[in-house]
Design an enzyme around this catalytic site. Structure first.
Site, PDB file in Angstrom:
ATOM      1  N   CYS A  14      11.184   2.876 -59.309  1.00  0.00           N
ATOM      2  CA  CYS A  14      10.232   2.916 -60.416  1.00  0.00           C
ATOM      3  C   CYS A  14      10.569   4.084 -61.338  1.00  0.00           C
ATOM      4  O   CYS A  14      11.082   5.109 -60.912  1.00  0.00           O
ATOM      5  CB  CYS A  14       8.811   3.060 -59.884  1.00  0.00           C
ATOM      6  SG  CYS A  14       7.545   2.925 -61.173  1.00  0.00           S
TER       7      CYS A  14
ATOM      8  N   ARG B 241       7.457  10.981 -60.598  1.00  0.00           N
ATOM      9  CA  ARG B 241       7.276  11.690 -59.322  1.00  0.00           C
ATOM     10  C   ARG B 241       8.270  11.273 -58.246  1.00  0.00           C
ATOM     11  O   ARG B 241       8.227  11.769 -57.132  1.00  0.00           O
ATOM     12  CB  ARG B 241       5.835  11.467 -58.834  1.00  0.00           C
ATOM     13  CG  ARG B 241       4.802  12.100 -59.746  1.00  0.00           C
ATOM     14  CD  ARG B 241       3.417  11.586 -59.465  1.00  0.00           C
ATOM     15  NE  ARG B 241       3.271  10.174 -59.819  1.00  0.00           N
ATOM     16  CZ  ARG B 241       2.174   9.463 -59.596  1.00  0.00           C
ATOM     17  NH1 ARG B 241       1.148  10.008 -58.996  1.00  0.00           N
ATOM     18  NH2 ARG B 241       2.123   8.197 -59.959  1.00  0.00           N
TER      19      ARG B 241
ATOM     20  N   HIS C 215       6.402   2.361 -54.731  1.00  0.00           N
ATOM     21  CA  HIS C 215       5.573   3.480 -54.259  1.00  0.00           C
ATOM     22  C   HIS C 215       4.108   3.108 -54.349  1.00  0.00           C
ATOM     23  O   HIS C 215       3.697   2.366 -55.243  1.00  0.00           O
ATOM     24  CB  HIS C 215       5.866   4.746 -55.067  1.00  0.00           C
ATOM     25  CG  HIS C 215       5.504   4.648 -56.526  1.00  0.00           C
ATOM     26  ND1 HIS C 215       4.357   5.187 -57.042  1.00  0.00           N
ATOM     27  CD2 HIS C 215       6.135   4.052 -57.567  1.00  0.00           C
ATOM     28  CE1 HIS C 215       4.303   4.942 -58.344  1.00  0.00           C
ATOM     29  NE2 HIS C 215       5.369   4.250 -58.691  1.00  0.00           N
TER      30      HIS C 215
END
Lengths: 211, 222
Positions: B53, B57, B109
């Site tokens: 993605c 983060r 995630h």
């Protein structure tokens, strides 16, 4: 890092070390990351393994929103990159969009010739090969293919920036909140980023003039 | 100082920060290993392709402890692999046919904004066609997902199912099927990253049996 027989064991172990280190340094790191992201930069870079954006910029998780593809190319009709831009600019409201090319780029080198890379890659690299044809005279004057590949990488960054400037979310953000776009070249042999001069604004009408 | 000036100054600082950080990093690498960048200049032969993605983060190399040169990377909204997307297909082609990677990791995630946005009853304009793929994953697994009453756990399960589905999409390609038949690799994996502990979770996609199932219909071995 210790050596592992299976490359997969290596990254699974690497991840455990990462999680442990991160928690040791800051016990609340993952609590904070769980809350959300507010990156200031959208990075559009090459898929090349030698240019991991967060590592080479000495940044931390949460700092940079990322799209990476073959030769950091932004095509006007590519929904993948356009969706990343829409999400990053309209929803996350990043302040900067950077397109980063690099030296020794396989895509740029391949674009110096017309070798058949299969229909998928031929189609993807077509706009970069067109750049080579458009700038033939300038490229021929250069010393060697290394220098030509760097120049093609630069031209490609400028072309991607020109395409990005037509993205509706980017147009809006430039006018409303001063979003800015920047071109970079990462020198793999030096490990350093170089900021490209803004030269493409004059050509944003889509016209091209020979060098 | 007026507001536009302050904004301008702030923008310049956040911009300069990247260059300062980069110089610091390059110096550190050279101090540790003077030939570090020369070696990287010679070429790349990564063992892994990571499809993840765009979320800031999850810098793939950082969370797996890998350095420059070790992992080829594609990142997009919600780690989707769409068969008509020339962008991701070019990455897969190059990684498999030219770089000959051994492992392909599709990694999602928990708490994925793209997955959440996809299930929001709202017109998201340009994002609609891209996120539609996630709604399609929901439809494929509607019975299971509908039994999960709470939003949070239901999204998390959709994140997992989406990763599995995208891994299947990788396996459906001619590039993977032909390389695997010839070389015995690459192997495709489906993982999920969790922010609460920073750990990767293996969804244990059984590559061989998944490939066999997929080839009943999507058979492109030659």
């Amino acid at each position: 890092m210790a050596s592992y027989q299976d490359p997969l064991d290596r990254i699974v172990a690497g991840n455990r070390v990462y999680a442990q280190h991160t928690t040791e340094q800051d016990p609340t790191a993952f609590v904070e990351l769980s809350k959300g992201q507010a990156p200031e930069i959208l990075w559009i870079g090459c898929a090349d393994s030698r240019v991991p954006e967060t590592t080479v910029c000495n940044c931390r998780p949460g700092d940079i929103f990322v799209h990476r593809n073959i030769a950091n190319t932004v095509h006007a009709d590519d929904l993948n990159a356009a969706s990343v831009v829409e999400y990053a600019v309209a929803f996350l409201k990043v302040r900067k969009v950077v397109v980063c090319g690099h030296t020794k780029c396989g895509g740029a080198v391949a674009s110096l010739g017309d070798a058949d890379l299969g229909v998928t890659l031929n189609t993807w690299l077509h706009p970069v090969r067109e750049l080579r044809r458009k700038h033939k005279t300038e490229l021929e004057r250069l010393l060697d293919d290394d220098a030509r590949a760097v120049r093609v990488a630069e031209l490609n960054v400028h072309q991607s920036l020109d395409v990005l400037k037509q993205h509706p979310a980017i147009k809006k953000a430039i006018n409303e909140r001063g979003l800015s776009l920047h071109g970079l070249i990462y020198d793999i042999g030096q490990g350093q980023l170089r900021l490209l001069e803004e030269t493409s604004s004059k050509k944003s009408n889509g016209l091209w003039s020979p060098n | 100082m007026s507001d536009p000036e302050r904004v301008q100054k702030y923008l310049q600082q956040s911009h300069d920060k990247i260059f300062e950080s980069n110089r610091k990093w390059a110096e550190e690498q050279k101090a540790k290993n003077p030939e570090f960048f020369e070696k990287l200049s010679a070429g790349q032969s990564p063992e892994y392709l990571w499809i993840g993605c765009s979320d800031s983060r999850i810098p793939a190399e950082a969370i797996t402890g890998l350095g420059p040169g070790e992992m080829f990377i594609h990142r997009n909204i919600a780690n989707l692999v769409c068969n008509t997307d020339l962008n991701v297909m070019s990455v897969v082609n190059y990684a498999v046919r030219h770089l000959k990677v051994k492992h392909i990791v599709v990694c999602g995630h928990y708490g994925c904004g793209g997955v959440k946005a996809a299930m929001t009853p709202q017109d998201l304009g340009l994002l609609n066609p891209w996120l539609r793929n996630i709604r399609d994953v929901y439809r494929l697994h509607e019975d299971e997902l509908d039994t999960i009453k709470e939003d949070g756990p239901r999204y998390d399960r959709l994140v997992e199912l989406n990763v599995m589905e995208q891994a299947r999409n990788v396996i459906k390609t001619a590039a993977i099927q032909q390389a695997y038949k010839r070389d015995g690799f690459p192997i495709v994996h489906a993982w999920v990253f969790g922010f609460n502990d920073g750990l990767l979770k293996d969804l244990k996609l059984d590559f061989e049996s998944e490939l066999a199932k997929i080839q009943k219909i999507y058979n492109l071995p030659s």
